[in-house]
Design a protein around this motif. Structure first.
Motif, PDB file in Angstrom:
ATOM      1  N   ASN A  74       0.816  -1.214   0.000  1.00  9.11           N
ATOM      2  CA  ASN A  74       0.000   0.000   0.000  1.00  9.11           C
ATOM      3  C   ASN A  74       0.848   1.261   0.000  1.00  9.11           C
ATOM      4  N   ASN A 112      -6.295   1.265   0.797  1.00  2.00           N
ATOM      5  CA  ASN A 112      -5.407   0.434   1.608  1.00  2.00           C
ATOM      6  C   ASN A 112      -6.170  -0.676   2.326  1.00  2.00           C
ATOM      7  N   ASP A 165      -5.294  -4.419   1.658  1.00  5.04           N
ATOM      8  CA  ASP A 165      -4.898  -5.220   2.825  1.00  5.04           C
ATOM      9  C   ASP A 165      -5.778  -6.458   2.967  1.00  5.04           C
ATOM     10  N   ARG A 177      -4.374 -10.257   2.720  1.00  4.73           N
ATOM     11  CA  ARG A 177      -4.545 -11.200   3.836  1.00  4.73           C
ATOM     12  C   ARG A 177      -5.230 -12.477   3.356  1.00  4.73           C
TER      13      ARG A 177
END
Length: 153
Positions: free
Chosen positions: A91, A105, A109, A113
């Protein structure tokens, strides 16, 4: 972009070790991988600390595999090499107060993940023994590919 190849290099070395009757020297491994013996020793130290390999000093010495190939997973080796970053993307953090940056972001993210979770689970399901069998199957099937790295050992 430079990728972190520690995991694949260590897996490569371990499969070679599993196929050798005796120890492999740092110099031989370095020649196979096109790197320096010091880099090899440093990389193998994490595997040694985890109990997967052992080094023998002196004439006739070198590195030997000490683990059961069926019980050690690719995730175990990933952990032993220091859990290198799985992805080269990340990011932007230049303007943390920007709400658009925050939303982007968060989305990236979450996606990273989720992807990491899938990859880690796959690494958990593959053993070194399976890699060894996959090599045997490809060789038996006559797949093209150089075995020149074996000549360096």
């Amino acid at each position: 972009m430079r990728y972190d190849s520690r995991l694949s290099r260590m897996l490569h070395i371990l499969v070679h070790m599993a196929r050798q009757a005796g120890p492999l020297t740092s110099e031989g491994i370095a020649a196979m991988l096109g790197t320096n013996p010091v880099v090899v020793r440093r990389a193998l130290s994490g595997l040694r600390d985890a109990g997967y390999v052992h080094s023998q000093k002196g004439h006739g010495g070198g590195w030997v595999i000490t683990c059961n190939l069926e019980q050690v997973t690719l995730l175990d080796i990933y952990n032993a090499v220091g859990q290198p970053s799985l992805f080269a993307i990340g990011n932007e953090r230049s303007n943390p107060d920007c709400m658009i940056e925050q939303v982007v972001n968060l989305a990236v993210d979450d996606a990273l993940r989720e992807a990491e979770s899938v990859l880690v689970e796959r690494l958990r399901t593959l053993s070194l023994g399976e890699l060894n069998r996959l090599f045997d199957a490809r060789r038996a099937a006559g797949h093209d590919g150089s075995l020149s790295c074996e000549a360096s050992l």
